[in-house]
Design an enzyme around this catalytic site. Structure first.
Site, PDB file in Angstrom:
ATOM      1  N   TRP A 134       0.872  -1.187   0.000  1.00 10.00           N
ATOM      2  CA  TRP A 134       0.000   0.000   0.000  1.00 10.00           C
ATOM      3  C   TRP A 134       0.910   1.239   0.000  1.00 10.00           C
ATOM      4  CZ3 TRP A 134      -1.719   2.882   4.775  1.00 10.00           C
ATOM      5  CH2 TRP A 134      -2.740   3.796   4.480  1.00 10.00           C
TER       6      TRP A 134
ATOM      7  N   ASP B 294      -0.431  -5.241   9.638  1.00 12.69           N
ATOM      8  CA  ASP B 294      -1.416  -4.265   9.184  1.00 12.69           C
ATOM      9  C   ASP B 294      -2.660  -5.061   8.788  1.00 12.69           C
ATOM     10  OD1 ASP B 294      -2.952  -2.330   8.081  1.00 12.69           O
ATOM     11  OD2 ASP B 294      -1.543  -1.755   6.499  1.00 12.69           O
TER      12      ASP B 294
ATOM     13  N   LYS C 196     -13.089  -0.763   6.140  1.00 15.71           N
ATOM     14  CA  LYS C 196     -13.598  -1.668   5.099  1.00 15.71           C
ATOM     15  C   LYS C 196     -14.613  -2.650   5.674  1.00 15.71           C
ATOM     16  CE  LYS C 196      -9.802  -0.018   3.162  1.00 15.71           C
ATOM     17  NZ  LYS C 196      -9.543   0.704   1.953  1.00 15.71           N
TER      18      LYS C 196
HETATM   19  C1  LIG Z   1      -3.056  -2.204   3.493  1.00 23.13           C
HETATM   20  C2  LIG Z   1      -3.756  -1.015   4.028  1.00 23.13           C
HETATM   21  N1  LIG Z   1      -3.427  -0.540   5.239  1.00 23.13           N
HETATM   22  C3  LIG Z   1      -4.029   0.514   5.775  1.00 23.13           C
HETATM   23  C4  LIG Z   1      -5.024   1.173   5.107  1.00 23.13           C
HETATM   24  C5  LIG Z   1      -5.633   2.362   5.792  1.00 23.13           C
HETATM   25  O1  LIG Z   1      -6.971   2.442   5.759  1.00 23.13           O
HETATM   26  P1  LIG Z   1      -7.804   3.418   6.708  1.00 23.13           P
HETATM   27  O2  LIG Z   1      -6.874   4.454   7.227  1.00 23.13           O
HETATM   28  O3  LIG Z   1      -8.847   3.974   5.837  1.00 23.13           O
HETATM   29  O4  LIG Z   1      -8.318   2.553   7.780  1.00 23.13           O
HETATM   30  C6  LIG Z   1      -5.406   0.757   3.828  1.00 23.13           C
HETATM   31  C7  LIG Z   1      -6.411   1.470   3.060  1.00 23.13           C
HETATM   32  O5  LIG Z   1      -6.664   1.279   1.915  1.00 23.13           O
HETATM   33  C8  LIG Z   1      -4.761  -0.387   3.294  1.00 23.13           C
HETATM   34  O6  LIG Z   1      -5.091  -0.865   2.101  1.00 23.13           O
END
Ligand SMILES: Cc1ncc(COP(=O)(O)O)c(C=O)c1O
Length: 433
Positions: A160, A241, A277
């Site tokens: 990411w 993560d 999500k």
């Molecule tokens: C692998 C991964 N980590 C962390 C996030 C962070 O998401 P959020 O800050 O919206 O919870 C995302 C969002 O797309 C992600 O794909």
């Protein structure tokens, strides 16, 4: 009158002239235009596109069959209960967030029989979704890793996009380990293990707990076992993560298997959780950061230091999203409804994989596209080249990141054949890297 008076007068005039010149020019004149965010920029381009066939396959957000954002029934009901509850108010949360949310979040991740939780060895704070959990975690590690440990983090290649910046901003040297094999469009496990075997002891190892973004490729159970051994032998610090718990398989327990396995093996680890999500709480920024430690005493001290990281950043987290997530997780009826809806989202994504694969087969598109069925979670990493992706955008109005990642969640039964037609066109027209 002093002999310096004329000079002082001239100086005053000069100062006034300089100020006048400066007033007509912005203090920020020298500031360069920053490039658009590669992922958020896709949505901006999709919004600006006026073609009725346009498709947004860039954003990592679930969409219904009609291409609409989806608010879960469990979330709507939790919100209704919250607004009707006279005990609810808008007071500040503690620095570490809503205690019930933190308790339920770590339980969801580590499971109902977690020994680490039973022994009180887990420090948990609420965070601004997954991103905030990663950022606070990286900052904590940068300050509190033992002085002899290198400030090095190993990230999968690819990963990411935000991971690199988050760790670099916290003072880490960012290194990559091999992850994706373009030939098989699967895991390069030999490359991954070779790279991790040579990582300096004490390095931080970032692992996607499930539904790897952007590839949709996860290690299998046996490979996770080997990774656990490597982590222990190499004295690496695992940082999971977990942004997609429940999205890979439709089952929150199955998707947490790797994290639970590491924790049950007695390893200390860091865990970032997001409810963006799996509860569709994208804009509510509900997430959690946990540090699994060796003792209750250490966990208490770690939590106290996490609060010191948070306090000067944003003082304390927002309440609403965490209150929703806590109600959903804490009420047996709402929790069962949520898990059913989550399974429904995961199933729809799997159905879209099948629909795209079938449509590609019908058109006889060159190459083996079975990886679309094998990859899991929200994304598929297609292996389409940058020029092919550019053609998808300019000719077909299909918006995606230029690394070839498509969000399966943005696809519908109606749009899957259109995407297949577009892929058939860009593949056969010979645009290559
Ligand atoms: C692998 C991964 N980590 C962390 C996030 C962070 O998401 P959020 O800050 O919206 O919870 C995302 C969002 O797309 C992600 O794909």
């Amino acid at each position: 009158m002093s002999e310096f008076a004329p000079a002082a007068g001239r100086l005053a005039v000069l100062t006034r002239q300089l100020c006048a010149a400066a007033a007509s020019e912005s203090t920020w004149e020298h500031v360069a235009q920053a490039p658009p965010d590669p992922i958020i920029g896709v949505t901006d381009a999709w919004r600006a596109d006026t073609d009725p066939r346009k498709l947004n396959l860039g954003v990592g957000a679930y969409r219904t069959e009609d291409g609409k954002p989806f608010v879960l029934q469990a979330v709507r009901e939790a919100e209704r209960q919250l607004s009707a509850d006279p005990a609810e108010n808008k007071e500040y949360l503690p620095i570490s967030g809503l205690p019930e949310f933190c308790r339920l979040s770590r339980g969801l991740a580590l499971g109902p029989t977690s020994v680490a939780i039973q022994e009180g060895r887990v420090a948990t704070v609420q965070a601004l979704s997954g991103t905030g959990a990663l950022r606070v975690g990286a900052e904590f590690l940068s300050t509190h890793l033992p002085p002899a440990h290198p400030r090095i983090v190993y990230l999968p290649n690819p990963t990411w996009g935000n991971h690199k910046t988050i760790f670099a901003k916290a003072g880490f040297q960012v290194r990559e380990y091999r992850y994706f094999d373009p030939a098989s469009r699967g895991l390069d496990f030999a490359g991954m293990t070779a790279d991790l075997a040579s990582a300096p002891p004490g390095s931080v190892l970032l692992l996607h707990a499930c539904a790897h973004n952007p590839t949709g490729v996860d290690p299998d159970a046996e490979q996770w076992g080997r990774l656990l051994e490597l982590t222990r032998e190499g004295r690496l610090l695992p940082f999971f993560d977990m942004a997609y718990q429940g999205f890979a398989s439709g089952d929150v327990d199955a998707d947490a298997a790797a994290v639970r396995r590491f924790a049950e093996a007695g390893l200390e680890l860091v865990l970032a959780q997001s409810f963006a999500k799996n509860m569709g709480l994208y804009g509510e920024r509900a997430g959690a950061l946990s540090v699994v430690t060796r003792s209750k005493e250490v966990a208490a001290r770690v939590e106290s230091q996490l609060k010191l990281v948070i306090r000067p950043m944003y003082s304390n987290p927002p309440k609403h999203g965490a209150a929703i997530a806590a109600r959903v997780m804490g009420d047996p009826g709402l929790c069962a409804l949520w898990k059913e809806e989550l399974r429904g989202m995961a199933e729809r994504i799997k159905a879209m994989r099948a629909a795209l694969y079938d449509a590609l087969q019908q058109r006889g598109v060159a190459g083996d596209w079975s990886f679309v069925l094998r990859q899991i979670g929200m994304f598929s990493f297609t292996g389409l080249t940058r020029p092919q992706c550019e053609q998808l955008v300019s000719k077909w109005h299909i918006h995606l990141t230029l690394d070839g990642r498509i969000s399966m969640a943005g696809l519908s039964a109606a749009s899957a054949p259109y995407l297949a037609e577009a892929i058939a066109d860009v593949v056969s027209s010979g645009s290559s890297a």
